[in-house]
Design a protein around this motif. Structure first.
Motif, short mmCIF file in Angstrom:
data_model
loop_
_atom_site.label_atom_id
_atom_site.label_comp_id
_atom_site.label_asym_id
_atom_site.label_seq_id
_atom_site.Cartn_x
_atom_site.Cartn_y
_atom_site.Cartn_z
N SER A 86 21.33 -8.33 8.43
CA SER A 86 20.95 -7.47 7.32
C SER A 86 20.51 -6.15 7.94
N TYR A 87 21.38 -5.14 7.86
CA TYR A 87 21.09 -3.89 8.57
C TYR A 87 21.90 -2.74 7.97
N TYR A 117 16.40 -10.59 4.59
CA TYR A 117 16.22 -10.31 6.01
C TYR A 117 16.92 -11.37 6.86
N LYS A 118 17.19 -11.04 8.12
CA LYS A 118 17.88 -11.95 9.03
C LYS A 118 17.11 -13.26 9.17
#
Length: 248
Positions: A86-87, A117-118
């Motif tokens: 997630s970026y 989130y990761k």
């Protein structure tokens, strides 16, 4: 004569063994196909909108589908899984990758906002973020990809998402939460009001069972038929088994 009989018997035994191996291989292959069909029968569409581009266009370089829609349209997870990435990417913009237990990886790109989130565990229908125009995007849309085994830069394992979600041509509308079972389509919520959008309400998913009606469901969950219909944008009282409803 004895040597001839021995050779004949050996030939028969070998033929039987080869036949058994062939049948066994066919059985395993068929079992694998059936299992895969079961796995992919319950994927849901990730967003409301209109199909603006399909898999394989742009001389084969487009390895996903595009769903055009309104800014901040909720983006849903098509299946249970874990957030692998997630970026922000220069090309994908705000992007989320989800790894699923069945060996698939799904990609949700050009988001206006990311809400996961990761490493986060995700359930089917969870809101991952909002539709946007970040990265190399022309117009507000979701770019959605499916990969078998893993995502690679060369997209070697990319699959046509419509084989898993159902066929939709350019210009056709699709609805978030719709799942394909065989040739029939079961509708779920068209717009999910996630907890991030409405902190005063907590939503749960309910899978419709045989014999359920909106009245029995609302009575069981101590809510009203009108509330369930409004939340899921239902215009009739018709519901079907395995349909996904969102309830307070």
């Amino acid at each position: 004569m004895r040597d001839y009989i021995k050779r004949f018997i050996i030939a028969i035994i070998m033929a039987i063994c080869v036949s058994l191996l062939f049948l066994g291989g066919k059985h395993s292959e068929a079992a694998g196909i059936n299992k895969n069909e079961v796995i992919t029968n319950h994927w849901i569409w990730p967003a409301d909108g209109i199909i603006s581009d399909t898999y394989g266009t742009r001389h084969g370089r487009h390895k996903g589908i595009d769903i055009a829609g309104r800014i901040n349209t909720p983006i849903l997870a098509v299946l249970d899984g874990v957030v692998e990435k997630s970026y922000y990417s220069n090309t994908y913009g705000n992007v989320v990758f989800i790894k699923h237990q069945n060996g698939f990886v799904t990609v949700y790109a050009h988001l206006n906002k990311r809400q996961v989130y990761k490493g986060q565990k995700i359930k089917q229908g969870d809101c991952l973020g909002e539709m946007g125009q970040t990265g190399q995007a022309t117009g507000t849309h979701l770019h959605f990809e499916v990969h078998h085994f893993e995502w690679r830069y060369d997209k070697k394992y990319a699959l046509d998402p419509e084989k898993l979600l159902g066929k939709a041509d350019v210009g056709e509308s699709v609805q978030a939460g719709i799942t394909k079972v065989g040739d029939s389509v079961l509708a779920a919520s068209s717009q999910i009001r996630s907890q991030q959008h409405d902190s005063s309400a907590t939503l749960n998913k309910y899978v419709v069972k045989e014999g359920d009606t909106l009245y029995t469901i609302s009575h069981k969950l101590k809510t009203s038929v009108r509330a369930v219909k409004n939340l899921n944008h239902l215009t009739t009282d018709l519901i079907k088994p395995k349909q996904i409803l969102y309830v307070p």
